[in-house]
Design a protein around this motif. Structure first.
Motif, PDB file in Angstrom:
ATOM      1  N   PRO A 164      -5.294  -0.792  -7.716  1.00 18.14           N
ATOM      2  CA  PRO A 164      -6.047   0.449  -7.824  1.00 18.14           C
ATOM      3  C   PRO A 164      -5.405   1.460  -6.889  1.00 18.14           C
ATOM      4  CG  PRO A 164      -7.605  -1.193  -8.008  1.00 18.14           C
ATOM      5  CD  PRO A 164      -6.225  -1.959  -7.687  1.00 18.14           C
ATOM      6  N   ALA A 165      -5.232   2.592  -7.082  1.00 20.87           N
ATOM      7  CA  ALA A 165      -4.875   3.704  -6.216  1.00 20.87           C
ATOM      8  C   ALA A 165      -5.918   4.034  -5.129  1.00 20.87           C
ATOM      9  CB  ALA A 165      -4.256   4.877  -6.813  1.00 20.87           C
ATOM     10  N   PRO A 166      -5.548   4.265  -3.951  1.00 11.79           N
ATOM     11  CA  PRO A 166      -6.538   4.691  -2.918  1.00 11.79           C
ATOM     12  C   PRO A 166      -7.209   5.963  -3.309  1.00 11.79           C
ATOM     13  CG  PRO A 166      -4.673   4.163  -1.908  1.00 11.79           C
ATOM     14  CD  PRO A 166      -4.296   3.959  -3.185  1.00 11.79           C
ATOM     15  N   GLN A 167      -8.632   6.173  -3.122  1.00  7.14           N
ATOM     16  CA  GLN A 167      -9.183   7.231  -3.525  1.00  7.14           C
ATOM     17  C   GLN A 167      -9.109   8.334  -2.510  1.00  7.14           C
ATOM     18  OE1 GLN A 167     -10.414   8.031  -6.618  1.00  7.14           O
ATOM     19  NE2 GLN A 167      -9.482   5.867  -7.218  1.00  7.14           N
ATOM     20  N   GLY A 206      -1.621   2.230  -9.071  1.00  7.84           N
ATOM     21  CA  GLY A 206      -2.071   3.342  -9.679  1.00  7.84           C
ATOM     22  C   GLY A 206      -1.835   2.914 -11.159  1.00  7.84           C
ATOM     23  N   ARG A 247       0.907  -1.214   0.044  1.00 10.10           N
ATOM     24  CA  ARG A 247       0.055  -0.019  -0.036  1.00 10.10           C
ATOM     25  C   ARG A 247       1.031   1.321  -0.106  1.00 10.10           C
ATOM     26  NH1 ARG A 247       0.373  -1.818   5.166  1.00 10.10           N
ATOM     27  NH2 ARG A 247       1.018  -0.365   6.725  1.00 10.10           N
ATOM     28  N   ASN A 284       1.592   5.430  -8.593  1.00  8.43           N
ATOM     29  CA  ASN A 284       2.244   5.602 -10.157  1.00  8.43           C
ATOM     30  C   ASN A 284       3.798   5.651 -10.266  1.00  8.43           C
ATOM     31  OD1 ASN A 284      -0.472   6.375 -10.478  1.00  8.43           O
ATOM     32  ND2 ASN A 284      -0.219   8.433  -9.963  1.00  8.43           N
TER      33      ASN A 284
END
Length: 410
Positions: A407-410, A277, A176, A252
Protein backbone atom coordinates in the motif's frame (compact mmCIF):
# COMPACT_ATOMS: atom_id res chain seq x y z
CA UNK A 1 31.56 -32.61 4.61
CA UNK A 2 35.13 -33.46 3.52
CA UNK A 3 34.26 -37.13 2.98
CA UNK A 4 31.20 -36.21 0.91
CA UNK A 5 33.21 -33.71 -1.13
CA UNK A 6 35.81 -36.40 -1.83
CA UNK A 7 33.09 -38.73 -3.13
CA UNK A 8 31.75 -35.91 -5.30
CA UNK A 9 35.18 -35.17 -6.78
CA UNK A 10 35.90 -38.84 -7.45
CA UNK A 11 32.58 -39.22 -9.27
CA UNK A 12 33.19 -36.09 -11.36
CA UNK A 13 36.72 -37.16 -12.31
CA UNK A 14 35.50 -40.63 -13.24
CA UNK A 15 32.79 -39.20 -15.51
CA UNK A 16 35.31 -36.89 -17.16
CA UNK A 17 37.78 -39.72 -17.74
CA UNK A 18 35.08 -41.85 -19.36
CA UNK A 19 34.39 -39.12 -21.91
CA UNK A 20 38.11 -38.56 -22.42
CA UNK A 21 38.49 -42.22 -23.38
CA UNK A 22 35.60 -41.93 -25.82
CA UNK A 23 37.21 -38.86 -27.43
CA UNK A 24 40.81 -40.18 -27.34
CA UNK A 25 42.01 -37.37 -25.06
CA UNK A 26 45.16 -38.35 -23.15
CA UNK A 27 44.83 -35.75 -20.44
CA UNK A 28 42.88 -32.68 -19.38
CA UNK A 29 44.76 -29.65 -18.07
CA UNK A 30 42.27 -27.76 -15.89
CA UNK A 31 43.21 -24.10 -15.44
CA UNK A 32 40.16 -22.09 -14.33
CA UNK A 33 39.39 -21.60 -10.62
CA UNK A 34 35.81 -22.86 -10.77
CA UNK A 35 36.72 -25.94 -12.79
CA UNK A 36 39.63 -26.67 -10.46
CA UNK A 37 37.31 -26.40 -7.45
CA UNK A 38 34.75 -28.63 -9.17
CA UNK A 39 37.25 -31.48 -9.41
CA UNK A 40 39.37 -30.92 -6.29
CA UNK A 41 37.35 -29.09 -3.64
CA UNK A 42 40.10 -26.43 -3.49
CA UNK A 43 40.50 -23.12 -5.32
CA UNK A 44 44.21 -22.46 -4.88
CA UNK A 45 46.30 -21.21 -7.80
CA UNK A 46 47.74 -23.86 -10.07
CA UNK A 47 46.93 -26.52 -12.67
CA UNK A 48 45.01 -29.75 -12.29
CA UNK A 49 46.31 -32.50 -14.58
CA UNK A 50 43.77 -35.28 -15.14
CA UNK A 51 45.11 -38.23 -17.15
CA UNK A 52 42.79 -40.57 -18.98
CA UNK A 53 43.17 -43.46 -16.53
CA UNK A 54 45.39 -42.53 -13.60
CA UNK A 55 44.79 -40.44 -10.50
CA UNK A 56 45.00 -36.69 -11.15
CA UNK A 57 47.48 -34.36 -9.50
CA UNK A 58 46.91 -30.74 -8.51
CA UNK A 59 50.11 -28.77 -9.19
CA UNK A 60 49.85 -25.71 -6.95
CA UNK A 61 51.69 -22.41 -7.12
CA UNK A 62 49.97 -20.85 -4.10
CA UNK A 63 49.04 -21.86 -1.44
CA UNK A 64 50.42 -25.39 -1.37
CA UNK A 65 49.74 -25.78 2.35
CA UNK A 66 46.10 -24.82 2.01
CA UNK A 67 45.60 -26.97 -1.08
CA UNK A 68 46.96 -30.00 0.79
CA UNK A 69 44.44 -29.29 3.55
CA UNK A 70 41.48 -28.78 1.20
CA UNK A 71 41.96 -30.82 -1.94
CA UNK A 72 40.47 -34.26 -2.54
CA UNK A 73 43.27 -35.21 -4.95
CA UNK A 74 47.06 -35.41 -4.48
CA UNK A 75 48.79 -32.02 -4.34
CA UNK A 76 52.34 -31.21 -5.45
CA UNK A 77 54.17 -27.88 -5.68
CA UNK A 78 54.14 -26.50 -9.21
CA UNK A 79 57.79 -25.54 -8.97
CA UNK A 80 59.44 -23.86 -11.93
CA UNK A 81 56.90 -23.18 -14.67
CA UNK A 82 59.68 -23.56 -17.27
CA UNK A 83 60.15 -27.15 -16.11
CA UNK A 84 56.42 -28.00 -16.08
CA UNK A 85 56.87 -30.48 -18.96
CA UNK A 86 59.54 -32.39 -17.05
CA UNK A 87 57.39 -32.32 -13.90
CA UNK A 88 54.46 -33.84 -15.79
CA UNK A 89 56.62 -36.41 -17.55
CA UNK A 90 58.12 -37.56 -14.27
CA UNK A 91 54.72 -37.82 -12.62
CA UNK A 92 52.86 -39.41 -15.54
CA UNK A 93 55.35 -41.52 -17.56
CA UNK A 94 52.58 -43.65 -19.06
CA UNK A 95 50.81 -40.57 -20.40
CA UNK A 96 53.80 -38.43 -21.17
CA UNK A 97 57.08 -40.34 -21.45
CA UNK A 98 60.22 -38.25 -21.56
CA UNK A 99 61.19 -40.13 -24.69
CA UNK A 100 59.92 -42.92 -26.88
CA UNK A 101 61.95 -45.90 -28.09
CA UNK A 102 63.15 -43.73 -30.97
CA UNK A 103 64.37 -41.10 -28.56
CA UNK A 104 61.75 -38.43 -29.27
CA UNK A 105 59.04 -37.14 -26.98
CA UNK A 106 55.83 -39.04 -27.55
CA UNK A 107 52.84 -36.92 -28.63
CA UNK A 108 49.79 -36.48 -26.43
CA UNK A 109 46.33 -35.00 -26.94
CA UNK A 110 45.76 -32.45 -24.18
CA UNK A 111 42.41 -30.75 -23.63
CA UNK A 112 41.95 -27.46 -21.82
CA UNK A 113 39.29 -24.74 -21.43
CA UNK A 114 39.59 -22.56 -24.52
CA UNK A 115 36.50 -20.57 -23.48
CA UNK A 116 38.14 -19.06 -20.39
CA UNK A 117 41.91 -19.58 -20.72
CA UNK A 118 43.63 -16.27 -21.63
CA UNK A 119 45.55 -16.36 -24.91
CA UNK A 120 48.74 -15.22 -23.20
CA UNK A 121 48.59 -18.06 -20.68
CA UNK A 122 47.77 -20.56 -23.42
CA UNK A 123 50.81 -19.44 -25.40
CA UNK A 124 52.98 -19.80 -22.28
CA UNK A 125 51.75 -23.38 -21.86
CA UNK A 126 52.44 -24.08 -25.52
CA UNK A 127 55.95 -22.71 -25.10
CA UNK A 128 56.88 -24.87 -22.09
CA UNK A 129 55.18 -28.09 -23.16
CA UNK A 130 56.46 -30.18 -26.07
CA UNK A 131 55.83 -28.76 -29.53
CA UNK A 132 54.26 -31.98 -30.77
CA UNK A 133 51.48 -31.89 -28.18
CA UNK A 134 48.09 -31.75 -29.85
CA UNK A 135 45.92 -29.24 -28.02
CA UNK A 136 42.15 -29.50 -28.18
CA UNK A 137 39.25 -27.48 -26.80
CA UNK A 138 37.76 -29.22 -23.78
CA UNK A 139 35.39 -26.43 -22.74
CA UNK A 140 32.36 -28.06 -24.35
CA UNK A 141 33.17 -31.31 -22.56
CA UNK A 142 33.40 -29.61 -19.17
CA UNK A 143 30.31 -27.47 -19.61
CA UNK A 144 28.25 -30.49 -20.58
CA UNK A 145 29.65 -32.49 -17.66
CA UNK A 146 28.71 -29.75 -15.21
CA UNK A 147 25.17 -29.41 -16.60
CA UNK A 148 23.94 -32.37 -14.53
CA UNK A 149 24.01 -31.79 -10.78
CA UNK A 150 24.32 -34.39 -8.04
CA UNK A 151 21.98 -34.44 -5.02
CA UNK A 152 24.87 -32.96 -3.01
CA UNK A 153 25.07 -29.98 -5.36
CA UNK A 154 21.30 -29.52 -5.36
CA UNK A 155 21.31 -29.35 -1.56
CA UNK A 156 23.68 -26.39 -1.72
CA UNK A 157 21.57 -24.61 -4.31
CA UNK A 158 18.54 -25.15 -2.08
CA UNK A 159 20.42 -23.60 0.85
CA UNK A 160 21.03 -20.51 -1.29
CA UNK A 161 17.35 -20.55 -2.28
CA UNK A 162 16.27 -20.36 1.35
CA UNK A 163 18.56 -17.38 1.82
CA UNK A 164 16.99 -15.69 -1.22
CA UNK A 165 13.53 -16.33 0.20
CA UNK A 166 14.52 -14.64 3.45
CA UNK A 167 16.15 -11.73 1.63
CA UNK A 168 13.01 -11.16 -0.45
CA UNK A 169 10.89 -11.04 2.71
CA UNK A 170 13.35 -8.52 4.13
CA UNK A 171 13.14 -6.40 0.98
CA UNK A 172 9.34 -6.34 0.93
CA UNK A 173 9.22 -5.32 4.58
CA UNK A 174 11.92 -2.65 4.20
CA UNK A 175 11.12 -0.90 0.91
CA UNK A 176 9.48 2.50 1.01
CA UNK A 177 9.10 5.42 -1.39
CA UNK A 178 11.89 7.95 -1.17
CA UNK A 179 14.71 5.48 -0.52
CA UNK A 180 17.37 4.89 -3.14
CA UNK A 181 17.69 1.60 -5.00
CA UNK A 182 21.18 1.45 -3.49
CA UNK A 183 19.77 1.42 0.04
CA UNK A 184 17.42 -1.46 -0.70
CA UNK A 185 20.06 -3.63 -2.40
CA UNK A 186 22.43 -2.93 0.51
CA UNK A 187 19.75 -4.18 2.91
CA UNK A 188 19.35 -7.33 0.80
CA UNK A 189 23.11 -7.85 0.62
CA UNK A 190 23.37 -7.61 4.40
CA UNK A 191 20.64 -10.25 4.78
CA UNK A 192 22.49 -12.47 2.30
CA UNK A 193 25.91 -12.04 3.85
CA UNK A 194 24.63 -12.92 7.30
CA UNK A 195 23.37 -16.20 5.84
CA UNK A 196 26.72 -17.11 4.28
CA UNK A 197 26.62 -15.50 0.83
CA UNK A 198 30.23 -15.28 -0.37
CA UNK A 199 29.65 -11.78 -1.71
CA UNK A 200 29.89 -12.51 -5.41
CA UNK A 201 28.04 -14.33 -8.19
CA UNK A 202 30.52 -16.01 -10.48
CA UNK A 203 30.10 -15.84 -14.25
CA UNK A 204 31.91 -17.65 -17.02
CA UNK A 205 31.09 -15.14 -19.74
CA UNK A 206 33.97 -12.92 -20.82
CA UNK A 207 33.75 -9.43 -19.28
CA UNK A 208 30.53 -10.32 -17.45
CA UNK A 209 30.34 -9.50 -13.74
CA UNK A 210 27.73 -9.81 -11.02
CA UNK A 211 27.74 -9.29 -7.28
CA UNK A 212 24.31 -9.93 -5.79
CA UNK A 213 21.99 -8.90 -8.57
CA UNK A 214 20.01 -5.71 -8.53
CA UNK A 215 17.14 -3.62 -7.37
CA UNK A 216 15.95 -1.52 -10.31
CA UNK A 217 12.94 0.76 -10.17
CA UNK A 218 10.98 2.54 -12.85
CA UNK A 219 12.90 3.94 -15.79
CA UNK A 220 16.29 3.02 -14.27
CA UNK A 221 15.48 -0.68 -14.58
CA UNK A 222 14.77 -0.30 -18.28
CA UNK A 223 18.05 1.42 -19.12
CA UNK A 224 20.04 -0.82 -21.48
CA UNK A 225 23.55 -1.88 -20.62
CA UNK A 226 26.27 -4.37 -21.55
CA UNK A 227 25.10 -7.06 -19.14
CA UNK A 228 23.77 -10.10 -21.01
CA UNK A 229 20.33 -10.11 -19.46
CA UNK A 230 16.85 -8.70 -20.05
CA UNK A 231 17.29 -5.99 -17.41
CA UNK A 232 20.57 -4.22 -16.79
CA UNK A 233 19.83 -1.36 -14.46
CA UNK A 234 21.42 2.08 -14.42
CA UNK A 235 24.24 1.27 -12.02
CA UNK A 236 26.21 3.76 -9.98
CA UNK A 237 28.65 5.09 -12.62
CA UNK A 238 29.82 4.30 -16.16
CA UNK A 239 32.57 2.33 -14.42
CA UNK A 240 29.87 -0.05 -13.19
CA UNK A 241 27.01 0.39 -15.67
CA UNK A 242 24.59 -2.18 -14.32
CA UNK A 243 22.51 -2.92 -11.27
CA UNK A 244 21.20 -0.59 -8.61
CA UNK A 245 21.66 3.17 -8.73
CA UNK A 246 20.98 6.21 -6.62
CA UNK A 247 17.58 6.62 -8.23
CA UNK A 248 14.85 7.26 -5.68
CA UNK A 249 12.09 4.66 -5.55
CA UNK A 250 8.65 6.07 -6.25
CA UNK A 251 5.06 4.90 -5.93
CA UNK A 252 3.20 3.19 -8.78
CA UNK A 253 6.33 2.01 -10.57
CA UNK A 254 7.74 -1.52 -10.91
CA UNK A 255 10.62 -2.43 -8.62
CA UNK A 256 12.50 -5.38 -10.07
CA UNK A 257 14.32 -7.39 -7.41
CA UNK A 258 16.58 -9.73 -9.39
CA UNK A 259 18.93 -11.35 -6.88
CA UNK A 260 21.34 -14.22 -6.60
CA UNK A 261 22.99 -15.79 -3.60
CA UNK A 262 26.11 -18.00 -3.56
CA UNK A 263 26.61 -20.33 -0.60
CA UNK A 264 29.28 -23.04 -0.55
CA UNK A 265 30.06 -22.00 -4.12
CA UNK A 266 26.56 -22.69 -5.48
CA UNK A 267 24.14 -20.08 -6.77
CA UNK A 268 20.40 -19.51 -6.80
CA UNK A 269 18.74 -17.02 -9.16
CA UNK A 270 15.42 -15.40 -8.29
CA UNK A 271 13.40 -12.41 -9.48
CA UNK A 272 10.29 -10.84 -8.01
CA UNK A 273 8.45 -7.63 -8.86
CA UNK A 274 7.31 -5.19 -6.18
CA UNK A 275 5.10 -2.14 -6.52
CA UNK A 276 4.29 0.46 -3.88
CA UNK A 277 0.79 1.39 -4.89
CA UNK A 278 -0.38 0.06 -8.25
CA UNK A 279 1.02 -0.64 -11.71
CA UNK A 280 -0.68 0.91 -14.70
CA UNK A 281 -2.79 -1.41 -16.82
CA UNK A 282 -0.15 -2.15 -19.47
CA UNK A 283 2.55 -3.00 -16.94
CA UNK A 284 0.09 -5.09 -14.95
CA UNK A 285 -0.88 -7.04 -18.05
CA UNK A 286 2.78 -7.53 -18.94
CA UNK A 287 3.48 -8.87 -15.47
CA UNK A 288 0.58 -11.30 -15.79
CA UNK A 289 1.98 -12.38 -19.17
CA UNK A 290 5.35 -13.14 -17.55
CA UNK A 291 3.61 -15.35 -14.99
CA UNK A 292 1.67 -17.12 -17.76
CA UNK A 293 4.83 -17.76 -19.79
CA UNK A 294 6.54 -19.18 -16.72
CA UNK A 295 3.59 -21.46 -15.94
CA UNK A 296 3.51 -22.67 -19.56
CA UNK A 297 7.24 -23.44 -19.43
CA UNK A 298 6.74 -25.36 -16.19
CA UNK A 299 4.17 -27.59 -17.88
CA UNK A 300 6.85 -28.76 -20.33
CA UNK A 301 9.76 -29.07 -17.91
CA UNK A 302 10.74 -32.72 -18.04
CA UNK A 303 13.52 -34.90 -19.46
CA UNK A 304 13.56 -35.10 -23.23
CA UNK A 305 12.20 -31.63 -23.99
CA UNK A 306 14.58 -29.79 -26.34
CA UNK A 307 15.85 -26.53 -24.83
CA UNK A 308 15.23 -24.30 -27.84
CA UNK A 309 11.55 -25.30 -28.05
CA UNK A 310 10.88 -23.75 -24.64
CA UNK A 311 12.28 -20.45 -25.91
CA UNK A 312 10.28 -20.68 -29.15
CA UNK A 313 7.08 -21.30 -27.19
CA UNK A 314 7.78 -18.27 -24.97
CA UNK A 315 8.37 -16.05 -28.00
CA UNK A 316 5.05 -17.14 -29.47
CA UNK A 317 3.23 -16.42 -26.23
CA UNK A 318 4.79 -12.95 -26.08
CA UNK A 319 3.54 -12.33 -29.64
CA UNK A 320 0.07 -13.53 -28.70
CA UNK A 321 0.02 -11.00 -25.87
CA UNK A 322 1.14 -8.27 -28.27
CA UNK A 323 4.30 -7.81 -26.23
CA UNK A 324 7.03 -9.32 -28.40
CA UNK A 325 8.77 -5.93 -28.79
CA UNK A 326 9.21 -5.79 -25.01
CA UNK A 327 10.07 -9.42 -24.30
CA UNK A 328 13.48 -9.96 -22.64
CA UNK A 329 14.58 -6.41 -23.26
CA UNK A 330 13.60 -3.84 -25.87
CA UNK A 331 14.65 -3.21 -29.46
CA UNK A 332 18.30 -3.87 -30.26
CA UNK A 333 18.95 -4.64 -26.59
CA UNK A 334 16.67 -7.66 -26.38
CA UNK A 335 18.42 -10.86 -25.28
CA UNK A 336 17.69 -14.09 -27.11
CA UNK A 337 16.99 -16.59 -24.37
CA UNK A 338 14.34 -17.53 -21.83
CA UNK A 339 16.51 -19.17 -19.20
CA UNK A 340 19.91 -20.63 -18.37
CA UNK A 341 21.62 -23.34 -16.43
CA UNK A 342 22.91 -22.50 -13.00
CA UNK A 343 25.33 -24.03 -10.53
CA UNK A 344 28.71 -22.66 -9.46
CA UNK A 345 28.34 -20.05 -12.21
CA UNK A 346 25.15 -18.22 -13.02
CA UNK A 347 25.55 -18.64 -16.78
CA UNK A 348 25.97 -22.39 -17.05
CA UNK A 349 24.51 -24.68 -19.69
CA UNK A 350 22.00 -25.52 -20.96
CA UNK A 351 20.55 -22.28 -22.30
CA UNK A 352 16.91 -22.03 -23.30
CA UNK A 353 17.66 -20.37 -26.63
CA UNK A 354 17.75 -21.02 -30.36
CA UNK A 355 20.52 -23.40 -31.32
CA UNK A 356 20.52 -25.29 -28.02
CA UNK A 357 19.17 -28.60 -29.16
CA UNK A 358 20.10 -30.53 -26.03
CA UNK A 359 17.20 -32.34 -24.45
CA UNK A 360 16.62 -31.64 -20.79
CA UNK A 361 18.06 -34.29 -18.47
CA UNK A 362 17.29 -35.22 -14.90
CA UNK A 363 19.74 -33.36 -12.65
CA UNK A 364 19.90 -30.15 -14.69
CA UNK A 365 19.20 -26.95 -12.75
CA UNK A 366 17.70 -24.12 -14.80
CA UNK A 367 16.61 -20.54 -14.06
CA UNK A 368 13.68 -19.34 -16.18
CA UNK A 369 13.13 -15.57 -16.32
CA UNK A 370 10.37 -14.16 -18.56
CA UNK A 371 10.54 -10.36 -18.30
CA UNK A 372 9.19 -7.37 -20.17
CA UNK A 373 11.02 -4.06 -20.61
CA UNK A 374 9.30 -0.70 -21.18
CA UNK A 375 11.76 2.15 -21.84
CA UNK A 376 11.17 5.11 -19.56
CA UNK A 377 8.80 3.08 -17.37
CA UNK A 378 10.47 -0.05 -16.04
CA UNK A 379 10.78 -3.83 -16.15
CA UNK A 380 8.33 -6.41 -14.84
CA UNK A 381 8.80 -10.15 -14.58
CA UNK A 382 9.55 -13.17 -12.50
CA UNK A 383 12.32 -15.76 -12.27
CA UNK A 384 12.48 -19.12 -10.58
CA UNK A 385 15.09 -21.86 -10.50
CA UNK A 386 14.15 -25.48 -11.18
CA UNK A 387 15.65 -28.93 -10.83
CA UNK A 388 14.75 -31.30 -13.66
CA UNK A 389 13.69 -34.63 -12.16
CA UNK A 390 13.05 -38.05 -13.69
CA UNK A 391 9.35 -37.25 -14.07
CA UNK A 392 9.23 -33.46 -14.33
CA UNK A 393 10.64 -30.70 -12.18
CA UNK A 394 11.05 -29.38 -8.66
CA UNK A 395 11.01 -25.63 -8.06
CA UNK A 396 14.03 -24.78 -5.92
CA UNK A 397 13.21 -21.12 -5.29
CA UNK A 398 10.84 -20.99 -2.34
CA UNK A 399 9.85 -17.30 -2.19
CA UNK A 400 6.14 -16.85 -2.96
CA UNK A 401 5.38 -15.88 -6.55
CA UNK A 402 3.04 -13.18 -7.71
CA UNK A 403 3.32 -9.43 -7.78
CA UNK A 404 4.14 -8.01 -4.33
CA UNK A 405 1.86 -5.01 -3.84
CA UNK A 406 2.54 -2.67 -0.93
CA UNK A 407 0.00 0.00 0.00
CA UNK A 408 1.19 3.49 -0.85
CA UNK A 409 1.59 5.82 2.11
CA UNK A 410 -1.31 8.19 2.62
Amino acid sequence: MISMMKQECESRISRLQSVMKEQSINAFLVTQNIDIYYFTGSMQTGYLFIPQSEEPVFFVKRSVARAIEEACVPVLPLGSFRQFAETLAAQFPSVWPLSSAEGSIAPAVIATEYDVLPVQQYERLQAVLPANVTWTDGSLLLRELRMVKSPWEVERIMTAARAAHHAMEQAAAYVRPGMMELELIAHIEYAFRMQGHIGMIRMRGYNQELVTGMVASGEAGAEPTYFDGPAGGRGLTPASPQGSSRKVIAVNEPILVDIGCCIDGYVIDQTRTIVIGKLDDELQQAYEASEAILRAAEERLKPGIVCETLYADALQMARNYGLSDHFMGFGADQVRFLGHGIGMEIDEWPVLARGFKQPLQAGMVIAIEPKFTFPGRGVVGIEDTYLITETGYKRLTTAPGGLTSIPAPQ
